[in-house]
Design a protein around this motif. Structure first.
Motif, PDB file in Angstrom:
ATOM      1  N   HIS A  67      32.799  32.325  34.122  1.00  0.00           N
ATOM      2  CA  HIS A  67      33.936  32.110  33.239  1.00  0.00           C
ATOM      3  C   HIS A  67      35.201  32.374  34.038  1.00  0.00           C
ATOM      4  O   HIS A  67      35.237  33.275  34.878  1.00  0.00           O
ATOM      5  CB  HIS A  67      33.884  33.058  32.034  1.00  0.00           C
ATOM      6  N   ALA A  68      36.251  31.593  33.782  1.00  0.00           N
ATOM      7  CA  ALA A  68      37.523  31.750  34.485  1.00  0.00           C
ATOM      8  C   ALA A  68      38.564  32.326  33.542  1.00  0.00           C
ATOM      9  O   ALA A  68      38.635  31.931  32.374  1.00  0.00           O
ATOM     10  CB  ALA A  68      37.998  30.406  35.026  1.00  0.00           C
ATOM     11  N   ASP A  69      39.360  33.253  34.047  1.00  0.00           N
ATOM     12  CA  ASP A  69      40.457  33.844  33.288  1.00  0.00           C
ATOM     13  C   ASP A  69      41.752  33.481  33.991  1.00  0.00           C
ATOM     14  O   ASP A  69      41.973  33.887  35.135  1.00  0.00           O
ATOM     15  CB  ASP A  69      40.295  35.360  33.206  1.00  0.00           C
ATOM     16  N   PHE A  75      38.313  29.967  30.339  1.00  0.00           N
ATOM     17  CA  PHE A  75      37.689  28.657  30.385  1.00  0.00           C
ATOM     18  C   PHE A  75      36.279  28.783  30.937  1.00  0.00           C
ATOM     19  O   PHE A  75      36.030  29.602  31.822  1.00  0.00           O
ATOM     20  CB  PHE A  75      38.474  27.705  31.300  1.00  0.00           C
ATOM     21  N   PRO A  76      35.362  27.942  30.467  1.00  0.00           N
ATOM     22  CA  PRO A  76      34.031  27.922  31.075  1.00  0.00           C
ATOM     23  C   PRO A  76      34.102  27.211  32.429  1.00  0.00           C
ATOM     24  O   PRO A  76      34.944  26.344  32.648  1.00  0.00           O
ATOM     25  CB  PRO A  76      33.193  27.123  30.077  1.00  0.00           C
ATOM     26  N   GLN A  87      33.180  24.153  39.321  1.00  0.00           N
ATOM     27  CA  GLN A  87      34.483  23.526  39.085  1.00  0.00           C
ATOM     28  C   GLN A  87      35.062  24.043  37.778  1.00  0.00           C
ATOM     29  O   GLN A  87      34.347  24.235  36.797  1.00  0.00           O
ATOM     30  CB  GLN A  87      34.311  22.016  39.010  1.00  0.00           C
ATOM     31  N   VAL A  88      36.375  24.255  37.800  1.00  0.00           N
ATOM     32  CA  VAL A  88      37.091  24.602  36.576  1.00  0.00           C
ATOM     33  C   VAL A  88      38.399  23.820  36.565  1.00  0.00           C
ATOM     34  O   VAL A  88      38.998  23.596  37.620  1.00  0.00           O
ATOM     35  CB  VAL A  88      37.345  26.122  36.452  1.00  0.00           C
ATOM     36  N   SER A  89      38.804  23.362  35.395  1.00  0.00           N
ATOM     37  CA  SER A  89      40.054  22.612  35.282  1.00  0.00           C
ATOM     38  C   SER A  89      40.706  22.946  33.955  1.00  0.00           C
ATOM     39  O   SER A  89      40.042  23.331  32.994  1.00  0.00           O
ATOM     40  CB  SER A  89      39.801  21.110  35.394  1.00  0.00           C
ATOM     41  N   PHE A 107      34.449  35.599  36.320  1.00  0.00           N
ATOM     42  CA  PHE A 107      33.566  36.627  35.804  1.00  0.00           C
ATOM     43  C   PHE A 107      32.182  36.053  35.564  1.00  0.00           C
ATOM     44  O   PHE A 107      32.043  34.884  35.175  1.00  0.00           O
ATOM     45  CB  PHE A 107      34.089  37.164  34.466  1.00  0.00           C
ATOM     46  N   ASP A 108      31.160  36.882  35.768  1.00  0.00           N
ATOM     47  CA  ASP A 108      29.822  36.525  35.302  1.00  0.00           C
ATOM     48  C   ASP A 108      29.745  36.924  33.826  1.00  0.00           C
ATOM     49  O   ASP A 108      30.729  37.364  33.237  1.00  0.00           O
ATOM     50  CB  ASP A 108      28.748  37.195  36.152  1.00  0.00           C
TER      51      ASP A 108
END
Length: 173
Positions: A67-69, A75-76, A87-89, A107-108
């Motif tokens: 997970h991105a903060d 965001f997942p 990838q995250v966008s 984060f895991d």
């Protein structure tokens, strides 16, 4: 009746063991990242951020759920089939995405649960340790030139036509 309760309890313990042993945690992450941000305000309504990265762990953990903060939004993170490319966008309005550096904390599942718990209880979320952080540098958006290129081309074509027309008139006179 008591034997059924014992069997249910034993089954629950075995199920709990298999579920908890399936969850992996990344030890000693190594990250190689590339990023892209949109910079033309004339072509898009919002600024787009895209981060692709390869994650390798010292314990060879793969297929991690991440997970991105970013600021106050989470965001997942999507994962490729090989289990090490991610990838995250996300998008932001141009006004809310000024030029500068953006720190993305990853984060895991366990760390993400701690982050959400800190948010719910109004604690300092920066105290929650992330698995790793990637910094994205955004140059800002450009509003483009004051005069669009089709307008410049049309004026240039008209100027060439006018010059040729006057030259032709002088030759004929």
């Amino acid at each position: 009746m008591a034997s059924w309760m014992k069997m249910i309890a034993l089954f629950s313990l075995v199920l709990l063991f298999f579920c908890s042993s399936n969850a992996q945690s990344c030890v000693g992450p190594t990250v190689e990242a590339t990023s892209f941000t949109s910079t033309d305000a004339n072509l898009a309504m919002e600024t787009t951020f895209l981060v692709e990265f390869t994650l390798t762990c010292k314990n060879a953990a793969k297929d991690l759920v991440l997970h991105a903060d970013i600021g106050d939004r989470q965001f997942p993170v999507s994962r490729s089939a090989d289990g090490i490319h991610y990838q995250v966008s996300w998008t932001e309005e141009h006004k809310e995405a000024p030029a500068g550096s953006y720190d993305i904390r990853f984060f895991d599942d366990e760390g993400f649960s701690a982050l959400r718990k800190a948010q719910r209880s109004d604690q300092d979320v920066s105290a929650v340790s992330s698995l790793f952080t990637i910094t994205v540098h955004h140059r800002g958006v450009s509003q483009g030139p004051w005069v669009s290129s089709p307008t410049v081309a049309a004026i240039s074509a008209f100027a060439v036509w006018l010059f040729a027309y006057r030259a032709k008139r002088q030759i004929q006179d």
